[in-house]
Design a protein around this motif. Structure first.
Motif, short mmCIF file in Angstrom:
data_model
loop_
_atom_site.label_atom_id
_atom_site.label_comp_id
_atom_site.label_asym_id
_atom_site.label_seq_id
_atom_site.Cartn_x
_atom_site.Cartn_y
_atom_site.Cartn_z
N TRP A 71 0.84 -1.20 0.00
CA TRP A 71 0.00 0.00 0.00
C TRP A 71 0.87 1.25 0.00
O TRP A 71 0.58 2.22 -0.72
N ARG A 73 3.89 1.49 -1.25
CA ARG A 73 4.44 1.62 -2.61
C ARG A 73 3.41 2.20 -3.57
O ARG A 73 3.74 3.05 -4.40
N GLU A 74 2.15 1.77 -3.45
CA GLU A 74 1.09 2.31 -4.30
C GLU A 74 0.92 3.82 -4.08
O GLU A 74 0.72 4.57 -5.03
N GLN A 75 0.99 4.24 -2.81
CA GLN A 75 0.87 5.67 -2.51
C GLN A 75 2.02 6.45 -3.10
O GLN A 75 1.82 7.54 -3.66
N GLU A 76 3.22 5.90 -3.02
CA GLU A 76 4.39 6.57 -3.59
C GLU A 76 4.26 6.69 -5.10
O GLU A 76 4.55 7.74 -5.68
N GLN A 77 3.82 5.61 -5.75
CA GLN A 77 3.66 5.63 -7.21
C GLN A 77 2.57 6.60 -7.63
O GLN A 77 2.72 7.33 -8.60
N ALA A 78 1.45 6.62 -6.92
CA ALA A 78 0.36 7.53 -7.24
C ALA A 78 0.82 8.98 -7.08
O ALA A 78 0.50 9.83 -7.91
N ASP A 79 1.58 9.26 -6.04
CA ASP A 79 2.07 10.61 -5.81
C ASP A 79 3.06 11.01 -6.90
O ASP A 79 3.03 12.13 -7.39
N SER A 80 3.92 10.08 -7.31
CA SER A 80 4.87 10.35 -8.38
C SER A 80 4.15 10.63 -9.70
O SER A 80 4.51 11.52 -10.45
N ALA A 81 3.11 9.86 -9.97
CA ALA A 81 2.34 10.04 -11.20
C ALA A 81 1.65 11.40 -11.21
O ALA A 81 1.61 12.07 -12.24
N ARG A 82 1.10 11.81 -10.08
CA ARG A 82 0.47 13.13 -9.99
C ARG A 82 1.49 14.22 -10.21
O ARG A 82 1.21 15.23 -10.83
N GLU A 84 4.09 14.21 -12.09
CA GLU A 84 4.51 14.34 -13.49
C GLU A 84 3.55 15.23 -14.28
O GLU A 84 3.90 15.77 -15.31
#
Length: 89
Positions: A71, A73-82, A84
């Motif tokens: 979870w 990791r998912e939060q980190e990826q979602a934040d990174s995607a936002r 960009e």
């Protein structure tokens, strides 16, 4: 996202000689995530946050440690995607 503190009840996976707990109760999961237990209860009620389940005859709310890590990791990826998609001028 706050750093994940380590407590005596949940040690880092690379700790030598320490056994890592597979399941955490609400208090331990909250400490692991750097949140309050109340936040986890609210998220559970709203069906948000990390996945949890009830275990045992008393139906205690538990979190699987590997699910918490996933979870996060998912939060980190979602934040990174936002990040960009932000306009930086």
């Amino acid at each position: 996202m706050p750093a994940r503190p380590q407590s005596a009840s949940c040690t880092a996976p690379h700790s030598t000689g320490a056994t890592r707990k597979a399941f955490l109760n609400v208090s331990d999961a909250a400490e692991y995530l750097g949140l309050s237990p109340h936040t986890l209860y609210v998220w559970r009620h709203r069906r948000q946050g990390p996945p949890s389940f009830r275990m045992g005859p008393r139906g205690r709310v538990m979190y699987r440690l590997e699910a918490l890590d996933a979870w996060i990791r998912e939060q980190e990826q979602a934040d990174s995607a936002r990040g960009e998609h932000r306009n930086v001028n």
